[in-house]
Design a protein around this motif. Structure first.
Motif, PDB file in Angstrom:
ATOM      1  N   ASN A   5     -10.231  -7.434   2.254  1.00  0.00           N
ATOM      2  CA  ASN A   5     -10.158  -8.241   3.258  1.00  0.00           C
ATOM      3  C   ASN A   5      -8.992  -8.939   3.887  1.00  0.00           C
ATOM      4  OD1 ASN A   5     -13.027  -7.442   3.387  1.00  0.00           O
ATOM      5  ND2 ASN A   5     -13.745  -9.316   2.264  1.00  0.00           N
ATOM      6  N   LYS A   6      -8.298  -9.425   2.707  1.00  0.00           N
ATOM      7  CA  LYS A   6      -6.843  -9.733   2.912  1.00  0.00           C
ATOM      8  C   LYS A   6      -6.087  -8.966   3.727  1.00  0.00           C
ATOM      9  CE  LYS A   6      -6.761 -14.179   2.140  1.00  0.00           C
ATOM     10  NZ  LYS A   6      -6.325 -15.322   3.176  1.00  0.00           N
ATOM     11  N   LEU A   7      -5.926  -7.710   3.202  1.00  0.00           N
ATOM     12  CA  LEU A   7      -5.257  -6.709   4.018  1.00  0.00           C
ATOM     13  C   LEU A   7      -5.590  -6.607   5.216  1.00  0.00           C
ATOM     14  CD1 LEU A   7      -3.191  -4.528   3.547  1.00  0.00           C
ATOM     15  CD2 LEU A   7      -5.030  -2.918   2.694  1.00  0.00           C
ATOM     16  N   ARG A   8      -6.872  -6.575   5.822  1.00  0.00           N
ATOM     17  CA  ARG A   8      -7.321  -6.347   7.055  1.00  0.00           C
ATOM     18  C   ARG A   8      -6.838  -7.549   7.970  1.00  0.00           C
ATOM     19  NH1 ARG A   8     -12.081  -3.779   4.972  1.00  0.00           N
ATOM     20  NH2 ARG A   8     -12.986  -6.050   4.791  1.00  0.00           N
ATOM     21  N   GLU A   9      -6.694  -8.638   7.146  1.00  0.00           N
ATOM     22  CA  GLU A   9      -6.374  -9.989   7.930  1.00  0.00           C
ATOM     23  C   GLU A   9      -4.907  -9.988   8.013  1.00  0.00           C
ATOM     24  OE1 GLU A   9      -5.757 -14.494   6.593  1.00  0.00           O
ATOM     25  OE2 GLU A   9      -7.761 -13.543   6.100  1.00  0.00           O
ATOM     26  N   PHE A  10      -4.057  -9.436   7.004  1.00  0.00           N
ATOM     27  CA  PHE A  10      -2.526  -9.415   7.174  1.00  0.00           C
ATOM     28  C   PHE A  10      -2.213  -8.529   8.443  1.00  0.00           C
ATOM     29  CE2 PHE A  10      -1.920 -10.826   2.513  1.00  0.00           C
ATOM     30  CZ  PHE A  10      -2.494 -12.052   2.969  1.00  0.00           C
ATOM     31  N   ARG A  11      -2.807  -7.340   8.364  1.00  0.00           N
ATOM     32  CA  ARG A  11      -2.492  -6.291   9.411  1.00  0.00           C
ATOM     33  C   ARG A  11      -2.654  -6.932  10.943  1.00  0.00           C
ATOM     34  NH1 ARG A  11      -5.949  -1.181   6.710  1.00  0.00           N
ATOM     35  NH2 ARG A  11      -3.962  -0.250   5.487  1.00  0.00           N
ATOM     36  N   LYS A  12      -3.567  -7.583  11.090  1.00  0.00           N
ATOM     37  CA  LYS A  12      -3.891  -8.486  12.273  1.00  0.00           C
ATOM     38  C   LYS A  12      -2.832  -9.267  12.703  1.00  0.00           C
ATOM     39  CE  LYS A  12      -8.999  -7.762  12.374  1.00  0.00           C
ATOM     40  NZ  LYS A  12     -10.132  -8.586  12.437  1.00  0.00           N
ATOM     41  N   ARG A  60       6.759   9.946   0.848  1.00  0.00           N
ATOM     42  CA  ARG A  60       6.271   8.737  -0.039  1.00  0.00           C
ATOM     43  C   ARG A  60       6.743   7.772   0.752  1.00  0.00           C
ATOM     44  NH1 ARG A  60       8.129   7.984  -5.854  1.00  0.00           N
ATOM     45  NH2 ARG A  60       6.905   6.246  -5.497  1.00  0.00           N
ATOM     46  N   THR A  61       5.949   6.807   1.260  1.00  0.00           N
ATOM     47  CA  THR A  61       6.095   5.617   2.061  1.00  0.00           C
ATOM     48  C   THR A  61       5.357   4.443   1.567  1.00  0.00           C
ATOM     49  OG1 THR A  61       4.441   6.192   3.670  1.00  0.00           O
ATOM     50  CG2 THR A  61       6.728   6.678   4.231  1.00  0.00           C
ATOM     51  N   ASN A  62       5.813   3.447   1.336  1.00  0.00           N
ATOM     52  CA  ASN A  62       5.071   2.089   1.240  1.00  0.00           C
ATOM     53  C   ASN A  62       5.226   1.211   2.343  1.00  0.00           C
ATOM     54  OD1 ASN A  62       6.487   3.038  -1.483  1.00  0.00           O
ATOM     55  ND2 ASN A  62       4.650   1.941  -2.001  1.00  0.00           N
ATOM     56  N   HIS A  63       3.956   0.421   2.557  1.00  0.00           N
ATOM     57  CA  HIS A  63       3.628  -0.697   3.745  1.00  0.00           C
ATOM     58  C   HIS A  63       3.762  -2.036   2.992  1.00  0.00           C
ATOM     59  CE1 HIS A  63       2.988   3.230   5.933  1.00  0.00           C
ATOM     60  NE2 HIS A  63       3.159   2.469   6.837  1.00  0.00           N
ATOM     61  N   TYR A  64       4.094  -2.900   3.631  1.00  0.00           N
ATOM     62  CA  TYR A  64       4.166  -4.139   2.987  1.00  0.00           C
ATOM     63  C   TYR A  64       3.716  -5.205   3.953  1.00  0.00           C
ATOM     64  CZ  TYR A  64       7.009  -2.267  -0.866  1.00  0.00           C
ATOM     65  OH  TYR A  64       7.502  -1.426  -1.765  1.00  0.00           O
ATOM     66  N   TYR A  65       2.395  -5.644   3.875  1.00  0.00           N
ATOM     67  CA  TYR A  65       1.661  -6.233   4.713  1.00  0.00           C
ATOM     68  C   TYR A  65       1.848  -7.801   4.215  1.00  0.00           C
ATOM     69  CZ  TYR A  65      -0.107  -1.901   6.478  1.00  0.00           C
ATOM     70  OH  TYR A  65      -0.314  -0.780   7.103  1.00  0.00           O
ATOM     71  N   THR A  78       0.846  -1.242   0.009  1.00  0.00           N
ATOM     72  CA  THR A  78      -0.058   0.124  -0.034  1.00  0.00           C
ATOM     73  C   THR A  78       0.868   1.239  -0.004  1.00  0.00           C
ATOM     74  OG1 THR A  78      -0.166   0.110   2.227  1.00  0.00           O
ATOM     75  CG2 THR A  78      -1.485  -1.211   1.352  1.00  0.00           C
ATOM     76  N   ASP A  79       0.349   2.496  -0.566  1.00  0.00           N
ATOM     77  CA  ASP A  79       1.134   3.635  -0.587  1.00  0.00           C
ATOM     78  C   ASP A  79       0.618   4.501   0.688  1.00  0.00           C
ATOM     79  OD1 ASP A  79      -1.365   4.624  -1.161  1.00  0.00           O
ATOM     80  OD2 ASP A  79      -1.265   5.170  -3.290  1.00  0.00           O
ATOM     81  N   GLU A  80       1.249   5.706   0.816  1.00  0.00           N
ATOM     82  CA  GLU A  80       1.141   6.354   2.101  1.00  0.00           C
ATOM     83  C   GLU A  80      -0.259   6.944   2.219  1.00  0.00           C
ATOM     84  OE1 GLU A  80       1.987   9.002  -1.674  1.00  0.00           O
ATOM     85  OE2 GLU A  80       3.000   7.288  -0.629  1.00  0.00           O
ATOM     86  N   LYS A  81      -1.313   6.791   1.150  1.00  0.00           N
ATOM     87  CA  LYS A  81      -2.818   6.871   1.212  1.00  0.00           C
ATOM     88  C   LYS A  81      -3.317   5.543   1.509  1.00  0.00           C
ATOM     89  CE  LYS A  81      -2.502  10.986  -1.652  1.00  0.00           C
ATOM     90  NZ  LYS A  81      -2.944  11.753  -2.986  1.00  0.00           N
ATOM     91  N   ASN A  82      -2.793   4.634   1.640  1.00  0.00           N
ATOM     92  CA  ASN A  82      -3.583   3.251   2.176  1.00  0.00           C
ATOM     93  C   ASN A  82      -3.962   2.724   0.783  1.00  0.00           C
ATOM     94  OD1 ASN A  82      -3.876   1.365   3.958  1.00  0.00           O
ATOM     95  ND2 ASN A  82      -6.202   2.020   4.048  1.00  0.00           N
ATOM     96  N   ASN A  83      -3.692   3.114  -0.418  1.00  0.00           N
ATOM     97  CA  ASN A  83      -4.169   2.651  -1.649  1.00  0.00           C
ATOM     98  C   ASN A  83      -3.363   1.284  -2.055  1.00  0.00           C
ATOM     99  OD1 ASN A  83      -6.026   4.581  -2.193  1.00  0.00           O
ATOM    100  ND2 ASN A  83      -4.535   5.936  -2.929  1.00  0.00           N
ATOM    101  N   ILE A  84      -4.029   0.080  -2.315  1.00  0.00           N
ATOM    102  CA  ILE A  84      -3.380  -1.222  -2.632  1.00  0.00           C
ATOM    103  C   ILE A  84      -2.728  -0.589  -4.160  1.00  0.00           C
ATOM    104  CG2 ILE A  84      -3.378  -3.335  -3.211  1.00  0.00           C
ATOM    105  CD1 ILE A  84      -6.084  -3.579  -1.225  1.00  0.00           C
ATOM    106  N   THR A  85      -1.168  -0.983  -4.033  1.00  0.00           N
ATOM    107  CA  THR A  85      -0.675  -0.714  -5.196  1.00  0.00           C
ATOM    108  C   THR A  85      -0.219  -1.997  -5.930  1.00  0.00           C
ATOM    109  OG1 THR A  85       1.155  -0.469  -3.959  1.00  0.00           O
ATOM    110  CG2 THR A  85       0.195   1.384  -4.607  1.00  0.00           C
TER     111      THR A  85
END
Length: 383
Positions: free
Chosen positions: A105-112, A127-132, A79-86
């Motif tokens: 839904n998978k994104l919410r699951e991975f965050r947990k 600019r930041t990217n998050h990898y769940y 996801t990018d800094e705006k929480n959009n799945i890239t």
């Protein structure tokens, strides 16, 4: 026999606890190790992605390609800094095609499940990217393995204990039947001899009164022998009037009870209530319950027997006004050897219950009891 059975149960429980505890400890150790390795692989994958984006020389393309292609099992969502799945990898393509919310839904699951790996663009701090990432099937298997093993071990213990208990009960029943038949056999010889002596006494008219009383006792002994002989054999049940059967036993006990004990038979005015019974064994049960009631009253009080039928069943309640049964002892009264009396083996109620449950397919239990107010035993028979 009871102590070895308990030892078996204790031993099996200790073994099960040891196996499950060891498995849980080791599986958790493996799960943490796999989780660390998976996080390390995700971090390497992220670095490889960013290297491919920033390296314009192409020198790292081969290494990057190897690192990226090696990840075939760990699902990752970027996801990018705006929480959009890239972008995402190793997700179920069929589910993605059929469900528009699957990736979210998978994104919410991975965050947990795991903390994200964050990559910040060195050229632009905004600019930041998050990898769940989620758990692999291997990690899930390792984590759930102890539960599966616990289920298997529990089933094994249940089956083993059930088999041991069944074997114990079968052996106990054989012992009961063997003792009963041996008792009947041992009584047979002296009974035959006594009957012969009675016949000889009849030749002398002066012995008439003695002979009458002796014959009553001999017939009583023959009845006892017959009862013991039927233990262990399948009795032939016949339709009989239980009102008559119970009334006869009440009259028998009344003659031998203290004068201060009253007996009442209450059938609600019904003279005939039919149930399928084995008369000698059924009479034995009623006799035991009445004697037990007498012992509880210590010479004075009342014994009331209620008989009624309802919806295909016959209910026989034997109520005394005696000392009652302590609450902690109610579940023990039918166990062989349990007794509160100074004399006796504590077998009467145990035998009575076996006769009703095993041979008559009925029930015998303590309906109610109160200290210093009395006890009610209930028999339930099929009509």
């Amino acid at each position: 026999m009871i102590r070895p059975l308990l030892n078996w149960r204790t031993g099996l429980s200790i073994i099960a606890i040891a196996i499950v505890s060891g498995t849980i400890f080791y599986s958790q150790f493996l799960a943490k190790k796999i989780a660390r390795e998976e996080r390390q692989k995700v971090a390497q994958w992220v670095e490889a992605i960013k290297m491919a984006m920033n390296d314009t020389t192409g020198m790292s393309d081969n290494l990057v390609s190897i690192i990226i292609s090696e990840n075939r099992t760990i699902p990752i969502i970027e996801t990018d800094e705006k929480n959009n799945i890239t972008q995402y990898v190793n997700l179920d393509t069929a589910s993605i095609a059929s469900d528009s919310n699957y990736v979210r839904n998978k994104l919410r699951e991975f965050r947990k499940q795991n903390n994200a790996i964050v990559w910040a663009d060195p050229r632009d701090s905004t600019r930041t990217n998050h990898y769940y990432y989620g758990h692999t099937s291997l990690l899930n298997q390792v984590r759930y393995y102890p539960l599966v093993q616990l289920l298997i071990v529990s089933l094994f213990i249940i089956i083993t204990i059930t088999a041991l208990t069944t074997s114990f009960k079968s052996s106990q029943n054989q012992v009961w039947a063997g003792m009963a038949k041996e008792t009947a056999h041992q009584l047979g010889t002296p009974l035959t001899s006594i009957q012969g002596w009675v016949e000889m006494l009849k030749d002398n008219p002066d012995n008439e009164k003695i002979v009458v009383e002796m014959e009553k006792d001999v017939n009583r002994l023959k009845l006892v022998s017959d009862r013991f002989g039927k233990i262990g054999s399948t009795p032939h049940l016949e339709a009989h009037n239980v009102v008559t059967q119970v009334a006869t036993m009440i009259e028998y006990i009344r003659k031998r009870a203290p004068g201060k004990v009253s007996f009442v038979l209450n059938t609600g005015g019904v003279a005939e209530i039919i149930a399928h019974i084995s008369p000698p064994l059924f009479d034995w049960v009623i006799e035991n319950l009445l004697k037990n009631a007498l012992d509880a009253m210590e010479g004075k009080g009342s014994i009331v027997v209620h008989i009624r039928q309802q919806e295909g069943e016959v209910f026989i309640d034997v109520t005394d006004s005696g000392k009652g049964i302590a609450r902690q002892n109610i579940h023990k009264v039918f166990k062989p050897g349990f007794t509160t009396k100074k004399r006796g083996w504590g077998l009467g109620l145990s035998l009575s219950r076996r006769i009703i449950v095993q041979y008559h397919k009925g029930q015998l239990f303590v309906k109610q009891s109160e200290i210093n107010k009395g006890t009610t035993f209930r028999i339930v028979l099929k009509n």
